[in-house]
Design a protein around this motif. Structure first.
Motif, PDB file in Angstrom:
ATOM      1  N   ASP A   1       0.728  -1.248  -0.023  1.00 25.50           N
ATOM      2  CA  ASP A   1      -0.028   0.086   0.077  1.00 25.50           C
ATOM      3  C   ASP A   1       0.816   1.327   0.134  1.00 25.50           C
ATOM      4  N   ILE A   2       2.002   1.115   0.746  1.00 19.87           N
ATOM      5  CA  ILE A   2       2.892   2.601   0.832  1.00 19.87           C
ATOM      6  C   ILE A   2       3.212   2.983  -0.661  1.00 19.87           C
ATOM      7  N   PHE A   3       3.202   2.108  -1.760  1.00 20.14           N
ATOM      8  CA  PHE A   3       3.562   2.755  -3.176  1.00 20.14           C
ATOM      9  C   PHE A   3       2.318   2.567  -3.904  1.00 20.14           C
ATOM     10  N   ALA A   4       1.106   1.744  -3.571  1.00 22.64           N
ATOM     11  CA  ALA A   4      -0.072   1.679  -4.462  1.00 22.64           C
ATOM     12  C   ALA A   4      -0.861   3.077  -4.416  1.00 22.64           C
ATOM     13  N   VAL A   5      -0.630   3.828  -3.255  1.00 21.73           N
ATOM     14  CA  VAL A   5      -1.511   5.037  -3.312  1.00 21.73           C
ATOM     15  C   VAL A   5      -0.691   6.164  -3.910  1.00 21.73           C
ATOM     16  N   LEU A   6       0.438   5.961  -4.395  1.00 23.01           N
ATOM     17  CA  LEU A   6       1.387   7.090  -5.101  1.00 23.01           C
ATOM     18  C   LEU A   6       0.562   7.299  -6.533  1.00 23.01           C
ATOM     19  N   PRO A   7       0.709   8.455  -6.914  1.00 21.76           N
ATOM     20  CA  PRO A   7       0.239   8.979  -8.270  1.00 21.76           C
ATOM     21  C   PRO A   7       1.150   8.114  -9.294  1.00 21.76           C
ATOM     22  N   GLY A   8       0.382   7.775 -10.504  1.00 18.02           N
ATOM     23  CA  GLY A   8       1.151   7.125 -11.694  1.00 18.02           C
ATOM     24  C   GLY A   8       1.325   5.492 -11.384  1.00 18.02           C
ATOM     25  N   VAL A   9       0.960   5.091 -10.418  1.00 18.34           N
ATOM     26  CA  VAL A   9       1.476   3.720 -10.060  1.00 18.34           C
ATOM     27  C   VAL A   9       0.268   2.693 -10.462  1.00 18.34           C
ATOM     28  N   GLU A  10       0.418   1.927 -11.321  1.00 22.75           N
ATOM     29  CA  GLU A  10      -0.609   1.106 -11.738  1.00 22.75           C
ATOM     30  C   GLU A  10      -0.815  -0.270 -11.191  1.00 22.75           C
ATOM     31  N   SER A  11       0.369  -0.977 -10.742  1.00 19.57           N
ATOM     32  CA  SER A  11       0.241  -2.184 -10.120  1.00 19.57           C
ATOM     33  C   SER A  11       1.424  -2.602  -9.476  1.00 19.57           C
ATOM     34  N   ILE A  12       1.615  -3.315  -8.332  1.00 21.15           N
ATOM     35  CA  ILE A  12       2.643  -3.562  -7.624  1.00 21.15           C
ATOM     36  C   ILE A  12       2.450  -5.384  -7.348  1.00 21.15           C
ATOM     37  N   THR A  13       3.631  -5.867  -7.868  1.00 19.26           N
ATOM     38  CA  THR A  13       3.705  -7.374  -7.295  1.00 19.26           C
ATOM     39  C   THR A  13       4.983  -7.523  -6.782  1.00 19.26           C
ATOM     40  N   ARG A  14       5.030  -8.532  -5.791  1.00 19.36           N
ATOM     41  CA  ARG A  14       6.256  -9.053  -5.196  1.00 19.36           C
ATOM     42  C   ARG A  14       6.890 -10.173  -6.082  1.00 19.36           C
ATOM     43  N   ILE A  15       8.022 -10.114  -6.128  1.00 23.51           N
ATOM     44  CA  ILE A  15       9.051 -11.076  -6.775  1.00 23.51           C
ATOM     45  C   ILE A  15       9.184 -12.430  -5.824  1.00 23.51           C
ATOM     46  N   MET A  16       8.791 -13.590  -6.073  1.00 24.72           N
ATOM     47  CA  MET A  16       8.900 -14.615  -4.908  1.00 24.72           C
ATOM     48  C   MET A  16      10.316 -15.176  -5.290  1.00 24.72           C
ATOM     49  N   LYS A  17      10.854 -15.190  -6.477  1.00 25.65           N
ATOM     50  CA  LYS A  17      12.108 -15.667  -6.530  1.00 25.65           C
ATOM     51  C   LYS A  17      13.280 -14.741  -6.055  1.00 25.65           C
ATOM     52  N   PRO A  18      14.495 -15.595  -5.481  1.00 31.73           N
ATOM     53  CA  PRO A  18      15.542 -14.860  -4.871  1.00 31.73           C
ATOM     54  C   PRO A  18      16.284 -13.592  -5.726  1.00 31.73           C
ATOM     55  N   TYR A  19      16.028 -13.907  -7.250  1.00 32.71           N
ATOM     56  CA  TYR A  19      16.697 -12.869  -8.080  1.00 32.71           C
ATOM     57  C   TYR A  19      15.523 -11.835  -8.399  1.00 32.71           C
ATOM     58  N   LYS A  20      15.907 -10.661  -8.607  1.00 31.11           N
ATOM     59  CA  LYS A  20      14.871  -9.706  -8.957  1.00 31.11           C
ATOM     60  C   LYS A  20      15.238  -8.969 -10.095  1.00 31.11           C
ATOM     61  N   LEU A  21      16.521  -8.467 -10.264  1.00 33.56           N
ATOM     62  CA  LEU A  21      16.804  -7.701 -11.734  1.00 33.56           C
ATOM     63  C   LEU A  21      17.133  -8.442 -12.701  1.00 33.56           C
ATOM     64  N   ALA A  22      17.400  -9.715 -12.800  1.00 28.66           N
ATOM     65  CA  ALA A  22      17.756 -10.717 -13.751  1.00 28.66           C
ATOM     66  C   ALA A  22      16.282 -11.371 -13.996  1.00 28.66           C
ATOM     67  N   SER A  23      15.166 -11.090 -13.393  1.00 26.16           N
ATOM     68  CA  SER A  23      14.210 -11.736 -13.808  1.00 26.16           C
ATOM     69  C   SER A  23      13.204 -11.264 -14.755  1.00 26.16           C
ATOM     70  N   ARG A  24      12.393 -11.977 -15.377  1.00 24.02           N
ATOM     71  CA  ARG A  24      11.240 -11.370 -16.414  1.00 24.02           C
ATOM     72  C   ARG A  24      10.092 -10.541 -15.716  1.00 24.02           C
ATOM     73  N   GLU A  25      10.014 -10.776 -14.361  1.00 19.81           N
ATOM     74  CA  GLU A  25       9.265  -9.660 -13.615  1.00 19.81           C
ATOM     75  C   GLU A  25       9.839  -8.159 -13.830  1.00 19.81           C
ATOM     76  N   PHE A  26      10.946  -8.111 -13.731  1.00 19.97           N
ATOM     77  CA  PHE A  26      11.465  -6.787 -13.742  1.00 19.97           C
ATOM     78  C   PHE A  26      11.725  -6.096 -15.051  1.00 19.97           C
ATOM     79  N   LYS A  27      11.857  -7.094 -16.166  1.00 16.26           N
ATOM     80  CA  LYS A  27      11.971  -7.045 -17.466  1.00 16.26           C
ATOM     81  C   LYS A  27      11.556  -7.910 -18.302  1.00 16.26           C
TER      82      LYS A  27
END
Lengths: 269, 269, 269, 269
Positions: free
Chosen positions: B52-78
């Protein structure tokens, strides 16, 4: 190549062997035992050298080639068990030495409590990580310098020597200001720049087995430390990676007798 | 935590999310796609944060948590495939890129001959090791700086980009003066100080898979490079250690579709 | 021990070698090639026998010892590639043969649908398990005899040969009444009573690699089939067990060239 | 599904649960403890059944689902340690039981000598293989029936019980005429027809761990024996296959506490 000198050999005779080796661009390590002196002659091409080059020198008794890839860690170089002494505690003798403590140093309170419990339970060396190599860059990487300072304070307060991990060649001298024993973790067993720097440092060092390295590779990694002159090397079997998933790693208990047979270095698990 | 911004988001709105994250002591990485902007919010305790901390900010469409230990290498990020460009050669596109050459740089003659053969055979990047991490300290460790200089000369002469390994954090800037691609070897896949320094350097980098590391650990190691801002990361499957002894390593061909599915990074074997 | 006979050898000369071997209590297998005849002399103690015993016999050209544990599966025994023919389909030639179908036979409807899809997609052999070896005794163990009968009907109806697994020595003759190819599963690669019975049966057989068996063990298991006279053996690489957990098994693609080099048997994965 | 009956339950109440399960086509196993009776309700689709079906029956105290793939070998089915009694020797109690002897039975003289040494050294069960599963068909496969007869004679003469391996379902009744304990070797841990036949036989049985099977697969294989009514199952950890090559197998010592925690079966290594 291992050159065993005769009993009662003179310093000049030993020097003769050393100088001959160095004139050929080879590296030399001495094992000055109480009984006899052994000269290890080391280099990438000693396999092509004739043993006669050294056999004819005065004071030389016999020459053997070490067929294993590790040399300085081998029983051929040093037949008797090595002992490592840490604040009067001998590691490698019949006494069982337990090192215990938290994975990571988190606070003075936590560490003081751990030191108390550890001492009461009969362990004599406190462990705790200030630098933590973590699989993910987003995990807590340890308190770093502040963690080392905490270890230093607790060590004074409780009179217990400490072991802590070093992960970066840049940090070797910093960590060794606080640690009685430097720990090289499993993921760094084949980190050769780190091994070289720790080998030059001369603090006792625990070399953990790489989680997928063979015993032979492990002993050969120890040679990196020994070659730089650090003879206070302790081996630590900490489990290997296998297909079994009910435990995080599989302790390779069978490696202990293998190491005892082929190496003079003290070891534990 | 992945914050997807709305199409047509303003710079101010993105800044708002970044500032909110930074005010909480979190790390931020941006993926400015042609279509939409994604903000990765990173830290060891994002799991406990409310979205919610980010969901309420202007311009935000959706928020997801990446369950895998890698984040920046993931398809979720890119979601779209990343491409790495080396002297006009695109790695990660449909074109097959072959990098070839000797294990170790040994002489100008050897390297020139190799460059000629490699080019004629259709490979477009020359490889050769100047720094060689060797199991034994008594093995040839490479020509080091002289080897890098040779690579530099051959590269000019033959007009072919070169890839070479870096093993020591101290050498990263030296090696990157000569190399078009830095190579991180299998034994260093989890050498975090090295990954961090190479990540800061910004040269394209090939990250070889640790010979006993899972695909998940490999992608998480890539995060160390990506977090420092080096987005030109290429993954190289080079075989894993198994019980089979008729080959030195077992090429894990099944890892390729796994990586393609879960990561945007280009890869080869 | 491999006895190569001269070109144009007579039947009497071959018989002479066979009789000499049998008089010593040894086992004999013949490879009657178009060019030349090879006699394999087999037994647990051939290593201690002098090669002279056979070298002096008429018609003998040369004698070699096979140093590998597998003999009949080796290129030393049979240099040229073996082909296995199933209803006119040659396995082991340049043609790519695809066998496809459901894991377990479940119903006539399911199998008919599978046969149709499989044929349309270009596969030429239908697979489906009637006997299923299951990790748990509480899992579905297959339709057994009823499943075999279904396979038999679908095979007639669609004109497509079928492969199905046999797990129990008691069932070999039953299964081979319906199957064009018998399949020995990964868990049974070293089930010697089963191998022996299937070897006596003479149906073409697919020998799947044990999920933790080396290539050498696999080829040695094939010797159990070949020794009983079943020469229609096809090897199937189906993945090995490793530490990697993102795929169920790791396909050991590197094993294919190893097998092609050391064995004459056809193989696929 | 585990149905725990109330203390003081009547036979009729237990029968009620059994009949309800059987009417649904399910398999039932009873654990009649001194304190309380447990009914295991087994089948491939119990996961879809409502627990209410049994919860409403008289005498039922509680119902739990076993989430692990093994059921009868689990602590959920039987909380207290199982003991196996062989000629008055209890296996699974605090007493350390050593079984020793030659790999293969070779002659009466050899076996008599072994029995003498084994007894004098304090071992109380003699082992020796009459049927030997060998990697190569050209290796000695054991003395078979003659070896069993020798074991029978030595057992009488020295008053020591014997354990010997069975490899073929056809031989189970023959081997159990001579053996006090049947041994299922590592390569047969997942040979289900053999497990089923040995399970019906009721002789005590040692189930060796498959050299590449997980602890979970091992306990699930034990269920094959237990389901047929053979409750005298002893587990034997004998080492797993890993990359380490200085020992033939790596003893997985960490598996012992895992088994003790999750299974009631006695085990040794």
């Amino acid at each position: 190549m291992i050159v065993e000198m005769r009993r009662g050999v003179t310093t000049d005779e030993v020097d003769g062997v050393v100088q001959r080796a160095e004139s050929l661009g080879l590296n030399v390590q001495l094992n000055l035992g109480t009984d006899k002196t052994v000269v290890a002659i080391l280099g990438s091409n000693t396999g092509q050298l004739s043993t006669d080059i050294f056999a004819v020198l005065p004071g030389v008794e016999s020459i053997t080639r070490i067929m294993k890839p590790y040399k300085l860690a081998s029983r051929e170089f040093k037949a008797e068990d090595s002992l490592v002494s840490v604040s009067g505690i001998e590691i490698g003798s019949d006494r069982i030495v337990v090192m215990a403590g938290p994975c990571a140093v988190e606070s003075e309170e936590q560490l003081a409590k751990a030191a108390k419990v550890v001492k009461e339970a009969g362990a004599c060396i406190l462990r705790g990580g200030a630098f933590k190599p973590r699989t993910s860059p987003f995990s807590f990487q340890g308190m770093k310098k502040a963690g080392l300072e905490l270890l230093g304070r607790i060590k004074e307060q409780f009179g217990i020597p400490v072991i802590t991990e070093v992960v970066d060649p840049h940090d070797v001298s910093l960590v060794s200001k606080y640690a009685d024993i430097l720990q090289i973790g499993s993921r760094n067993m084949q980190n050769y720049p780190l091994l070289t720097d720790v080998g030059r440092n001369k603090r006792p060092v625990v070399l953990k087995r790489g989680f997928s390295c063979t015993v032979t590779e492990w002993l050969t990694a120890a040679d990196y430390l020994l070659l730089e002159g650090n003879t206070q090397v302790i081996l630590c079997e900490r489990g290997i990676r296998t297909f079994e998933d009910s435990t995080r790693f599989s302790l390779d208990i069978s490696s202990i007798p293998v190491i005892k047979r082929f190496s003079h270095l003290p070891n534990f698990n």
